[in-house]
Design an enzyme around this catalytic site. Sequence first.
Site, PDB file in Angstrom:
ATOM      1  N   CYS A  66       0.865  -1.181   0.000  1.00 57.37           N
ATOM      2  CA  CYS A  66       0.000   0.000   0.000  1.00 57.37           C
ATOM      3  C   CYS A  66       0.906   1.237   0.000  1.00 57.37           C
ATOM      4  CB  CYS A  66      -0.879  -0.003   1.243  1.00 57.37           C
ATOM      5  SG  CYS A  66       0.081   0.055   2.755  1.00 57.37           S
ATOM      6  N   HIS A  96       5.003  -5.717   8.617  1.00 57.60           N
ATOM      7  CA  HIS A  96       4.951  -7.141   8.957  1.00 57.60           C
ATOM      8  C   HIS A  96       5.294  -8.048   7.779  1.00 57.60           C
ATOM      9  CE1 HIS A  96       2.248  -6.283  12.665  1.00 57.60           C
ATOM     10  NE2 HIS A  96       3.534  -6.284  12.966  1.00 57.60           N
ATOM     11  N   CYS A 157       2.546   5.893   9.085  1.00 58.04           N
ATOM     12  CA  CYS A 157       1.648   6.191   7.969  1.00 58.04           C
ATOM     13  C   CYS A 157       0.672   7.299   8.388  1.00 58.04           C
ATOM     14  CB  CYS A 157       0.874   4.939   7.583  1.00 58.04           C
ATOM     15  SG  CYS A 157      -0.309   5.281   6.281  1.00 58.04           S
ATOM     16  N   HIS A 185      -1.172  -5.511  19.152  1.00 59.98           N
ATOM     17  CA  HIS A 185      -0.636  -5.060  17.860  1.00 59.98           C
ATOM     18  C   HIS A 185       0.053  -3.698  18.024  1.00 59.98           C
ATOM     19  CE1 HIS A 185      -0.645  -3.599  13.723  1.00 59.98           C
ATOM     20  NE2 HIS A 185      -0.860  -4.837  13.312  1.00 59.98           N
ATOM     21  N   GLU A 187       0.338  -1.082  16.243  1.00 61.31           N
ATOM     22  CA  GLU A 187      -0.430   0.127  15.903  1.00 61.31           C
ATOM     23  C   GLU A 187      -1.428   0.454  17.011  1.00 61.31           C
ATOM     24  OE1 GLU A 187      -2.293   0.268  11.939  1.00 61.31           O
ATOM     25  OE2 GLU A 187      -3.938   1.344  12.886  1.00 61.31           O
ATOM     26  N   THR A 250      -6.164   0.394  11.699  1.00 60.70           N
ATOM     27  CA  THR A 250      -6.538   0.681  10.302  1.00 60.70           C
ATOM     28  C   THR A 250      -6.755  -0.555   9.441  1.00 60.70           C
ATOM     29  OG1 THR A 250      -4.188   0.892   9.880  1.00 60.70           O
ATOM     30  CG2 THR A 250      -5.403   2.932  10.165  1.00 60.70           C
ATOM     31  N   SER A 317       0.843 -10.367  10.060  1.00 61.48           N
ATOM     32  CA  SER A 317       0.213  -9.262   9.328  1.00 61.48           C
ATOM     33  C   SER A 317      -1.302  -9.320   9.493  1.00 61.48           C
ATOM     34  CB  SER A 317       0.599  -9.349   7.844  1.00 61.48           C
ATOM     35  OG  SER A 317      -0.255  -8.540   7.083  1.00 61.48           O
ATOM     36  N   ASN A 319      -3.703  -7.321   8.306  1.00 61.64           N
ATOM     37  CA  ASN A 319      -4.552  -7.132   7.114  1.00 61.64           C
ATOM     38  C   ASN A 319      -4.565  -8.376   6.238  1.00 61.64           C
ATOM     39  OD1 ASN A 319      -2.934  -6.475   4.392  1.00 61.64           O
ATOM     40  ND2 ASN A 319      -1.730  -5.780   6.126  1.00 61.64           N
ATOM     41  N   SER A 379       1.661  -5.420   3.071  1.00 65.85           N
ATOM     42  CA  SER A 379       3.100  -5.353   3.355  1.00 65.85           C
ATOM     43  C   SER A 379       3.884  -6.383   2.538  1.00 65.85           C
ATOM     44  CB  SER A 379       3.328  -5.581   4.852  1.00 65.85           C
ATOM     45  OG  SER A 379       2.658  -6.748   5.279  1.00 65.85           O
TER      46      SER A 379
HETATM   47  C1  LIG Z   1       1.919  -0.698   8.502  1.00 64.95           C
HETATM   48  C2  LIG Z   1       0.469  -1.006   8.487  1.00 64.95           C
HETATM   49  C3  LIG Z   1      -0.064  -1.861   7.579  1.00 64.95           C
HETATM   50  C4  LIG Z   1       0.734  -2.606   6.584  1.00 64.95           C
HETATM   51  O1  LIG Z   1       0.571  -3.987   6.690  1.00 64.95           O
HETATM   52  P1  LIG Z   1       1.253  -4.883   7.803  1.00 64.95           P
HETATM   53  O2  LIG Z   1       1.042  -6.285   7.388  1.00 64.95           O
HETATM   54  O3  LIG Z   1       2.671  -4.477   7.981  1.00 64.95           O
HETATM   55  O4  LIG Z   1       0.502  -4.542   9.137  1.00 64.95           O
HETATM   56  P2  LIG Z   1      -0.860  -5.047   9.810  1.00 64.95           P
HETATM   57  O5  LIG Z   1      -1.797  -5.467   8.767  1.00 64.95           O
HETATM   58  O6  LIG Z   1      -1.375  -3.863  10.563  1.00 64.95           O
HETATM   59  O7  LIG Z   1      -0.479  -6.140  10.758  1.00 64.95           O
HETATM   60  C5  LIG Z   1      -0.344  -0.347   9.516  1.00 64.95           C
HETATM   61  O8  LIG Z   1      -1.533   0.116   9.063  1.00 64.95           O
HETATM   62  S1  SF4 Z   2      -2.661  -0.232   5.412  1.00 60.49           S
HETATM   63 FE1  SF4 Z   2      -1.618   0.895   7.039  1.00 60.49          FE
HETATM   64  S2  SF4 Z   2       0.280   1.570   6.130  1.00 60.49           S
HETATM   65 FE2  SF4 Z   2      -1.079   1.032   4.461  1.00 60.49          FE
HETATM   66  S3  SF4 Z   2      -2.089   2.965   3.875  1.00 60.49           S
HETATM   67 FE3  SF4 Z   2      -3.398   1.912   5.374  1.00 60.49          FE
HETATM   68  S4  SF4 Z   2      -2.816   2.738   7.351  1.00 60.49           S
HETATM   69 FE4  SF4 Z   2      -1.199   3.240   5.918  1.00 60.49          FE
END
Ligand SMILES: C/C(=C\COP(=O)(O)OP(=O)(O)O)CO
Ligand code: SF4
Length: 401
Positions: A66, A96, A157, A185, A187, A250, A317, A319, A379
Amino acid sequence: MDTKTFKRTLQHSENYNRKGFGHKEEVSTQLQSEYESSLIQEIRNSNYTIKKGNTTIRLAQAFGFCWGVERAVAMAYETRQHFPTERIWITNEIIHNPSVNQRMQEMGVGFIPVTTNKKDFSVVEQGDVVILPAFGASVQEMQILHDKGCQIVDTTCPWVSKVWNTVEKHKKGEFTSIIHGKYKHEETVATSSFAGKYLIVLNLQEAEYVSNYILHGGDREEFLTKFAKAYSANFDPDKDLEKVGIANQTTMLKGETEQIGKIFEKTMMQKYGTLALNDHFQSFNTICDATQERQDAMLELVEHELDLIIVIGGFNSSNTTQLQQIAINRNIPSYHIDSVARIKSSNAIEHRQLNGEIATTTNWLPREETIVGVTSGASTPDKVVEDIIEKIFSLKAFNIN
Ligand SMILES: C/C(=C\COP(=O)(O)OP(=O)(O)O)CO
Ligand code: SF4
């Protein structure tokens, strides 16, 4: 601590940087060669589908890095370029993804050591450079680093910072922030450090439990045990749930955050009446666009005829896990893997289950005509996706079992 004033002071400090160092072009070639993929670009250009032999790969229409991740990783690379000899630290994983964190280490970026569940900042000395990851850092960590007089490079971010502003607004109005997220987590740890009173709820069941407590009361001790570690100091469910505001991590499931918002809106309306709603409930949309797009694309992908889905992303991760949840909800066989090494053969794949356990599934790749859906978390570099697609094609071509 007056977190708002502290943040302002930090942002005006000469040791603080959140804009990069003007080496964008130099690092972009490096990032391209390390993380991008010409095969994935080719598939994007051919309507997100590629067929070889009896195997079709269908990619989601939005997946992978992203904007916030690209920005954070580029800033970390720029930091190394700008401070070639200084010691550089990072307070957590930058994002992550294991391959990206591995690269950080190879570039000489040290992770703050953790001893008995606590970060040991004593390793950081004045003059060192410290990167705050894309998830941000807690206000207490920022203060420690600021006091030490080190250079802070903040890659948080802006979508995450937006949530911090939301909880600051709740605090100003003396609302308790109900944060939809995972209390461990990074965040959510950071977001809650900016909140006044807060309670973290993981899912709809927990939200319903809290709603029921607001409306009918209940067992206070049970409440406090159930949410242990997920609320602010001295939180009292009998007093601190009269005014609530919604915020989220997020990357949670978009629909779930929306439903949780609705549950609390309805609860407050029921308890205090429609006219008094604004005095007891606040909600701002804090789901980021990237999360929304990737989840919407996954919802579209599962509408197609698919034999299985590969969901690619780090095992921590959040997301990526939400994307797999969508496949599971549709009863499509799905495998969450973090690298091509998890594919042992067409007879064995090692993958993360939703409960966090690693399982091995046999005979996961059919020999006959197969359609494989593929997506990846925010990520995950495209290179990792390419390796996995190539592996699937080669296993199918040779029917290796
Ligand atoms: C950095 C970030 C999202 C990017 O994916 P990530 O897989 O690093 O993080 P998450 O899904 O929050 O465990 C935070 O919104
Ligand atoms: S997924 Fe996390 S790092 Fe990516 S745009 Fe959204 S808030 Fe920002």
